[in-house]
Design a protein around this motif. Structure first.
Motif, PDB file in Angstrom:
ATOM      1  N   ALA A   3       1.043  -1.185  -0.036  1.00  0.00           N
ATOM      2  CA  ALA A   3      -0.121  -0.074   0.057  1.00  0.00           C
ATOM      3  C   ALA A   3       1.020   1.228   0.012  1.00  0.00           C
ATOM      4  N   TYR A   4       0.800   2.001  -1.059  1.00  0.00           N
ATOM      5  CA  TYR A   4       1.652   3.108  -1.020  1.00  0.00           C
ATOM      6  C   TYR A   4       0.812   4.332  -0.893  1.00  0.00           C
ATOM      7  N   GLY A   5       1.521   5.429  -0.271  1.00  0.00           N
ATOM      8  CA  GLY A   5       0.810   6.594   0.001  1.00  0.00           C
ATOM      9  C   GLY A   5       1.108   7.682  -1.093  1.00  0.00           C
ATOM     10  N   MET A   6       2.162   7.716  -1.724  1.00  0.00           N
ATOM     11  CA  MET A   6       2.644   8.814  -2.762  1.00  0.00           C
ATOM     12  C   MET A   6       2.847   8.443  -4.052  1.00  0.00           C
ATOM     13  N   ILE A   7       2.699   7.150  -4.391  1.00  0.00           N
ATOM     14  CA  ILE A   7       2.571   6.696  -5.716  1.00  0.00           C
ATOM     15  C   ILE A   7       1.427   6.141  -5.836  1.00  0.00           C
ATOM     16  N   LYS A   8       0.998   5.614  -7.324  1.00  0.00           N
ATOM     17  CA  LYS A   8       0.138   4.635  -7.431  1.00  0.00           C
ATOM     18  C   LYS A   8       0.892   3.723  -8.704  1.00  0.00           C
ATOM     19  N   THR A   9       0.629   2.440  -8.668  1.00  0.00           N
ATOM     20  CA  THR A   9       1.107   1.495  -9.629  1.00  0.00           C
ATOM     21  C   THR A   9      -0.016   0.525 -10.018  1.00  0.00           C
ATOM     22  N   GLU A  10       0.125   0.477 -11.270  1.00  0.00           N
ATOM     23  CA  GLU A  10      -0.751  -0.536 -11.835  1.00  0.00           C
ATOM     24  C   GLU A  10       0.246  -1.274 -13.270  1.00  0.00           C
ATOM     25  N   THR A  11      -0.461  -2.187 -13.644  1.00  0.00           N
ATOM     26  CA  THR A  11      -0.010  -3.202 -14.801  1.00  0.00           C
ATOM     27  C   THR A  11      -0.812  -3.339 -15.919  1.00  0.00           C
ATOM     28  N   GLN A  12      -0.292  -3.022 -16.943  1.00  0.00           N
ATOM     29  CA  GLN A  12      -1.102  -3.306 -18.347  1.00  0.00           C
ATOM     30  C   GLN A  12      -0.576  -4.288 -19.039  1.00  0.00           C
ATOM     31  N   GLY A  13      -0.833  -5.581 -19.023  1.00  0.00           N
ATOM     32  CA  GLY A  13      -0.186  -6.640 -19.539  1.00  0.00           C
ATOM     33  C   GLY A  13       1.207  -6.603 -19.048  1.00  0.00           C
ATOM     34  N   ARG A  14       2.323  -6.709 -20.126  1.00  0.00           N
ATOM     35  CA  ARG A  14       3.867  -6.665 -19.521  1.00  0.00           C
ATOM     36  C   ARG A  14       4.254  -5.244 -19.139  1.00  0.00           C
ATOM     37  N   LEU A  29      10.238  15.738  -4.437  1.00  0.00           N
ATOM     38  CA  LEU A  29      10.571  14.480  -4.242  1.00  0.00           C
ATOM     39  C   LEU A  29      11.104  14.544  -2.847  1.00  0.00           C
ATOM     40  N   CYS A  30      10.361  13.852  -1.878  1.00  0.00           N
ATOM     41  CA  CYS A  30      10.790  13.767  -0.519  1.00  0.00           C
ATOM     42  C   CYS A  30      11.223  12.294  -0.183  1.00  0.00           C
ATOM     43  N   SER A  31      11.949  11.773   0.940  1.00  0.00           N
ATOM     44  CA  SER A  31      12.345  10.811   1.332  1.00  0.00           C
ATOM     45  C   SER A  31      11.386   9.622   1.075  1.00  0.00           C
ATOM     46  N   GLU A  32      10.204   9.758   1.527  1.00  0.00           N
ATOM     47  CA  GLU A  32       9.178   8.796   1.408  1.00  0.00           C
ATOM     48  C   GLU A  32       8.690   8.574   0.391  1.00  0.00           C
ATOM     49  N   LEU A  33       8.469   9.741  -0.549  1.00  0.00           N
ATOM     50  CA  LEU A  33       8.189   9.539  -2.194  1.00  0.00           C
ATOM     51  C   LEU A  33       9.307   8.635  -2.863  1.00  0.00           C
ATOM     52  N   PHE A  34      10.611   9.076  -2.523  1.00  0.00           N
ATOM     53  CA  PHE A  34      11.467   8.242  -3.185  1.00  0.00           C
ATOM     54  C   PHE A  34      11.717   6.614  -2.691  1.00  0.00           C
ATOM     55  N   HIS A  35      11.465   6.699  -1.516  1.00  0.00           N
ATOM     56  CA  HIS A  35      11.271   5.253  -1.070  1.00  0.00           C
ATOM     57  C   HIS A  35      10.619   4.430  -1.748  1.00  0.00           C
ATOM     58  N   GLU A  36       9.309   5.102  -1.949  1.00  0.00           N
ATOM     59  CA  GLU A  36       8.074   4.163  -2.641  1.00  0.00           C
ATOM     60  C   GLU A  36       8.539   4.058  -4.084  1.00  0.00           C
ATOM     61  N   ILE A  37       9.116   4.965  -4.767  1.00  0.00           N
ATOM     62  CA  ILE A  37       9.461   4.914  -6.163  1.00  0.00           C
ATOM     63  C   ILE A  37      10.354   3.693  -6.366  1.00  0.00           C
ATOM     64  N   ASN A  38      11.520   3.806  -5.590  1.00  0.00           N
ATOM     65  CA  ASN A  38      12.615   2.810  -5.455  1.00  0.00           C
ATOM     66  C   ASN A  38      11.916   1.332  -5.257  1.00  0.00           C
ATOM     67  N   ASP A  39      11.184   1.141  -4.163  1.00  0.00           N
ATOM     68  CA  ASP A  39      10.429  -0.116  -3.868  1.00  0.00           C
ATOM     69  C   ASP A  39       9.654  -0.502  -5.048  1.00  0.00           C
ATOM     70  N   ALA A  40       9.026   0.149  -5.653  1.00  0.00           N
ATOM     71  CA  ALA A  40       7.964  -0.021  -6.862  1.00  0.00           C
ATOM     72  C   ALA A  40       9.098  -0.556  -8.123  1.00  0.00           C
ATOM     73  N   LEU A  41      10.189   0.280  -8.220  1.00  0.00           N
ATOM     74  CA  LEU A  41      11.254  -0.063  -9.455  1.00  0.00           C
ATOM     75  C   LEU A  41      11.706  -1.280  -9.180  1.00  0.00           C
ATOM     76  N   ALA A  42      12.126  -1.710  -7.842  1.00  0.00           N
ATOM     77  CA  ALA A  42      12.725  -3.043  -7.536  1.00  0.00           C
ATOM     78  C   ALA A  42      11.982  -4.207  -7.826  1.00  0.00           C
ATOM     79  N   ARG A  43      10.605  -3.822  -7.243  1.00  0.00           N
ATOM     80  CA  ARG A  43       9.817  -4.977  -7.456  1.00  0.00           C
ATOM     81  C   ARG A  43       9.537  -5.339  -8.941  1.00  0.00           C
ATOM     82  N   PHE A  44       9.127  -4.329  -9.600  1.00  0.00           N
ATOM     83  CA  PHE A  44       9.123  -4.639 -11.210  1.00  0.00           C
ATOM     84  C   PHE A  44      10.057  -5.127 -11.920  1.00  0.00           C
TER      85      PHE A  44
END
Ligand code: CO8
Length: 260
Positions: A3-14, A29-44
């Motif tokens: 559950a992210y608070g500062m980004i939204k993620t979705e997938t469309q096919g690949r 870009l605050c720490s929290e936002l960057f933390h979420e971006i990095n988390d999502a990037l690593a996951r994808f």
């Protein structure tokens, strides 16, 4: 997905789409936002079902820079010890999958730098690219002096960074080579997703090799870069996708890549 608070993620096919969603601060870009971006990037990046990522903001702002209010009272010693900005940018710099930045509105300071860390930049017609750090008494800290100079040349980069107020419109960003295409704001993200889908339908290993080789163009001499490219090209023949891609051409059919 977490559950992210500062980004939204979705997938469309690949294709995975990460949308910065901190509208009250124009996606600063605050720490929290960057933390979420990095988390999502690593996951994808680690998800075999994903072949490419689109990173975008809102129509008003891709990102208006690092969060000035958060960093204004920080001290050298803390920033140095924590490697401020270095720890933010490590994940995106090591991404093996391509990232397309879809930039509507402001891409200022760290926002412009974040876009330039991506592999392809598409702009909406009203996008504004700039490096205003000098007006705050500092310099760009996440690649502005380096990547912008590579993209638009020394004179324009100097003009932008030394004045802090000379920005690029979408049309100027296109003609200078900073971005590869411009679209109406409401079509931008869909166009980025279309291109990402095209890339994600190719063999993932050859896509990764191509990205790696292009990025070496910024690090190596021409002969070393050509050597690096040729070795990767040769190793492509160890993949099933190479056999499949070339067999499909010879048999006049569409390839069915398995990313192996
Ligand atoms: N940091 C914190 N808050 C911000 C930022 C920011 N960078 N940008 C905008 N906001 C906030 C405003 O303070 C305002 O909040 P509030 O409503 O609480 O007062 C809200 O967002 C809306 O902004 P404005 O009212 O200013 O909106 P305008 O439409 O009048 O102006 C601008 C839009 C021109 C974009 C203006 O907000 C602006 O100049 N922003 C600052 C741009 C800037 O200087 N950016 C560079 C920051 S330094 C930096 O990025 C260092 C590099 C670090 C690298 C980061 C790693 C990738």
């Amino acid at each position: 997905a977490p559950a992210y608070g500062m980004i939204k993620t979705e997938t469309q096919g690949r294709v995975a789409v990460i949308t910065l969603n901190r509208p009250k601060a124009l996606n600063a870009l605050c720490s929290e936002l960057f933390h979420e971006i990095n988390d999502a990037l690593a996951r994808f990046d680690g998800d075999d079902a994903i072949g490419a990522v689109v990173l975008t903001g809102s129509e008003r702002a891709f990102a208006a820079g690092a969060d000035i209010k958060e960093m204004k009272d920080t001290q050298f010693i803390d920033n140095y010890k924590a490697n401020f900005l270095g720890h933010w940018t490590a994940q995106i710099s090591q991404m093996r999958k391509p990232i397309i930045a879809a930039v509507n509105g402001y891409a200022l300071g760290g926002g412009c730098e974040l876009a330039m860390m991506c592999d392809i930049i598409y702009a909406g017609e009203k996008a504004v690219f700039g490096q205003p750090e000098i007006t705050l008494g500092v310099i760009p800290g996440a690649g502005g002096t380096q990547r912008l100079t590579h993209a638009v040349g020394k004179s324009k980069a100097m003009e932008m960074i030394l004045t802090g107020t000379v920005n690029l419109t979408a049309a100027e960003a296109l003609s200078s080579g900073l971005v590869s295409a411009v679209f109406p704001p409401d079509k931008l993200v869909d166009e980025a997703i279309k291109t990402a889908a095209k890339i994600a339908a190719k063999g993932a290993v050859s896509v990764q090799m191509a990205k790696e080789a292009i990025n070496q163009a910024f690090e190596l001499s021409l002969s070393s870069g050509l050597h690096f490219e040729r070795r990767l090209f040769q190793s492509g023949f160890a993949t099933k996708d190479q056999k499949e891609g070339m067999a499909a051409f010879a048999e006049k059919r569409k390839p069915n890549f398995t990313n192996e």
